[in-house]
Design an enzyme around this catalytic site. Structure first.
Site, PDB file in Angstrom:
ATOM      1  N   TYR A 149     -72.197   8.085  19.570  1.00 49.79           N
ATOM      2  CA  TYR A 149     -73.120   7.711  18.490  1.00 49.79           C
ATOM      3  C   TYR A 149     -72.581   6.494  17.738  1.00 49.79           C
ATOM      4  CZ  TYR A 149     -75.219   7.500  13.894  1.00 49.79           C
ATOM      5  OH  TYR A 149     -75.812   7.029  12.741  1.00 49.79           O
ATOM      6  N   LYS A 155     -73.929   2.297  17.343  1.00 51.24           N
ATOM      7  CA  LYS A 155     -74.128   1.477  16.140  1.00 51.24           C
ATOM      8  C   LYS A 155     -73.338   0.174  16.261  1.00 51.24           C
ATOM      9  CE  LYS A 155     -77.014   4.144  14.131  1.00 51.24           C
ATOM     10  NZ  LYS A 155     -78.417   3.759  14.060  1.00 51.24           N
ATOM     11  N   SER A 172     -74.073   2.094  10.090  1.00 53.80           N
ATOM     12  CA  SER A 172     -73.385   3.237   9.481  1.00 53.80           C
ATOM     13  C   SER A 172     -71.931   2.889   9.169  1.00 53.80           C
ATOM     14  CB  SER A 172     -73.439   4.388  10.490  1.00 53.80           C
ATOM     15  OG  SER A 172     -72.551   5.411  10.122  1.00 53.80           O
ATOM     16  N   SER A 194     -89.384  13.256  17.319  1.00 58.13           N
ATOM     17  CA  SER A 194     -88.327  13.969  18.052  1.00 58.13           C
ATOM     18  C   SER A 194     -87.365  14.648  17.091  1.00 58.13           C
ATOM     19  CB  SER A 194     -87.568  13.019  18.985  1.00 58.13           C
ATOM     20  OG  SER A 194     -87.045  11.929  18.253  1.00 58.13           O
TER      21      SER A 194
END
Ligand code: NAD
Ligand code: WQD
Length: 341
Positions: A152, A156, A127, A36
């Site tokens: 996003y 995480k 992250s 993807s």
């Protein structure tokens, strides 16, 4: 017999470099990717670097029956690295469900299968975004995390919480979340590297594309921050150094005595560099002038973040080999290679 490590997202930027590191460390990476956000050409580059072709499954990690068949077919999988996720911060604000579904859904599928097939060791891609703008610098693993400023970032944090909760349930899965700072550069062969989709959102691909003439100009997002030259500071780590940290993380998990275990580890260089320092260093190593202008701040940017990497040095027995000059040299070599295609 070589230990097999399932690498979800293994055709991606960090996953492909980690496949090289795993191979060099004596493991067999088994790649799962739905392409993807990557190209099948990556596999050819990988094959040229390591001299063999790797097992590959073109599968969506959310497809539990398909993933189950990988566990069945491969048999003795020793561990898993879960890279597969969507990672575009801006897109996650516009399409949060897509991010929650892919990033969290895929982890849940994987954990259920790991428990079912008694695969114990997991390395998860986290992250530095979990720290937001930290109150103290450099950030240690004890530095409190801040509310995420994008879906996003929240995925995480949520994935980390899921892994932490598993230890309380006495799950047999032992995991380490590696909190990556800013991965940059490419394998020295320039056979694999970062493949940004469309206009790059990240600094280094934008810089290299500008130097290559693909972009006219790069905008430096703000020079009125409270830093020495007014531009933001980040911790840029060479992707091969980051890749090595993953192989060391498996050695670490193998040393763990507890059945149920979870830990977080920063993976950066420990050094912060400003945007202008990056541009200056790039110009020095590439011999190219970069056409830049100073623009407004970018919404959501933190002023500065860089890692304390004492824990990674100690518990992973790992340290970085490459500096910013080398990272930018390799990024430029990769960009030039891409321009030929
Ligand atoms: P990438 O997009 O290059 O690689 C991710 C790979 O996963 C791609 O090949 C994509 O095709 C694949 N993928 C995505 N969803 C999938 C699914 N459902 N099933 C199968 N394959 C799927 O990204 P990257 O930069 O290599 O990042 C890897 C991981 O590291 C991600 O989890 C990302 O969030 C995390 N991370 C990246 C950075 C960064 O700056 N690159 C920083 C911190 C953390
Ligand atoms: C670096 C610096 C920009 C582009 C992102 C994600 C983070 C993590 C890593 C996944 C910043 C400046 C950039 C440009 C610029 N990813 N910049 N002009 O924002 O530190 O982190 O990638 O987990 O979650 O947010 O990386 O490369 O976008 O920016 O001045 O055209 O470069 O302002 O200071 P960032 P980046």
């Amino acid at each position: 017999m070589k230990k097999k490590i399932l690498v979800t997202g293994g055709a991606g930027y960090i996953g492909s470099h980690t496949a090289v590191a795993l191979h060099n460390a004596g493991y067999t990476p088994v790649i799962v990717d739905n392409f993807s956000n990557s190209s099948k050409n990556v596999l050819q580059g990988l094959e040229k670097i390591i001299g063999i072709s790797l097992p590959l499954y073109e599968i969506d990690c959310n497809d539990k029956p398909a993933m189950k068949s990988v566990f069945e077919k491969e048999g003795n999988i020793e561990g898993v690295i879960h890279f597969a996720a969507y990672k575009a911060v801006g897109e996650s604000v516009k399409e949060p469900l897509k991010y929650y579904q892919n990033n969290i859904g895929s982890l849940l599928v994987l954990l259920e299968l790991m428990e079912q097939f008694e695969v114990k060791n997991l390395v998860f891609s986290s992250s530095c975004t979990v720290y937001g703008q930290p109150d103290e610098l450099p950030v240690t693993e004890q530095t409190p995390t801040k509310p995420a400023n994008s879906p996003y970032g929240r995925t995480k944090q949520m994935c980390e919480d899921i892994l932490s909760d598993l230890t309380k349930s006495k799950s047999p899965v032992r995991s380490v979340a590696l909190r990556y700072f800013n991965p940059v550069g490419a394998h020295e062969s320039a056979l694999i590297g970062e493949l940004p989709n469309g206009v790059p959102a990240n600094l280094i691909p934008f810089v290299t594309q500008t130097a290559a003439g693909i972009r006219e100009q790069i905008t430096v997002f703000g020079n009125d921050y409270n830093t020495a030259d007014g531009t933001c500071i980040r911790d840029y780590i060479h992707v091969m150094d980051l890749a090595d940290a993953h192989t060391k993380a498996f050695e670490y998990l193998d040393r763990v005595k507890e059945t149920s275990f979870y830990d977080t580890i920063n993976v950066g260089t420990g050094q912060g560099n400003s945007v202008l320092e990056v541009l200056e260093t790039f110009e020095k190593v590439s011999g190219q002038k970069v056409n830049y202008r100073i623009g407004d701040r970018r919404e959501g940017d933190v002023e500065q973040v860089y890692a304390n990497v004492d824990k990674a040095n100690k518990v992973l027995n790992w340290e970085t080999k490459y500096d910013l000059e080398r990272s930018l040299t390799d990024a430029w070599r990769w960009e030039q290679e891409l321009s030929k295609k």
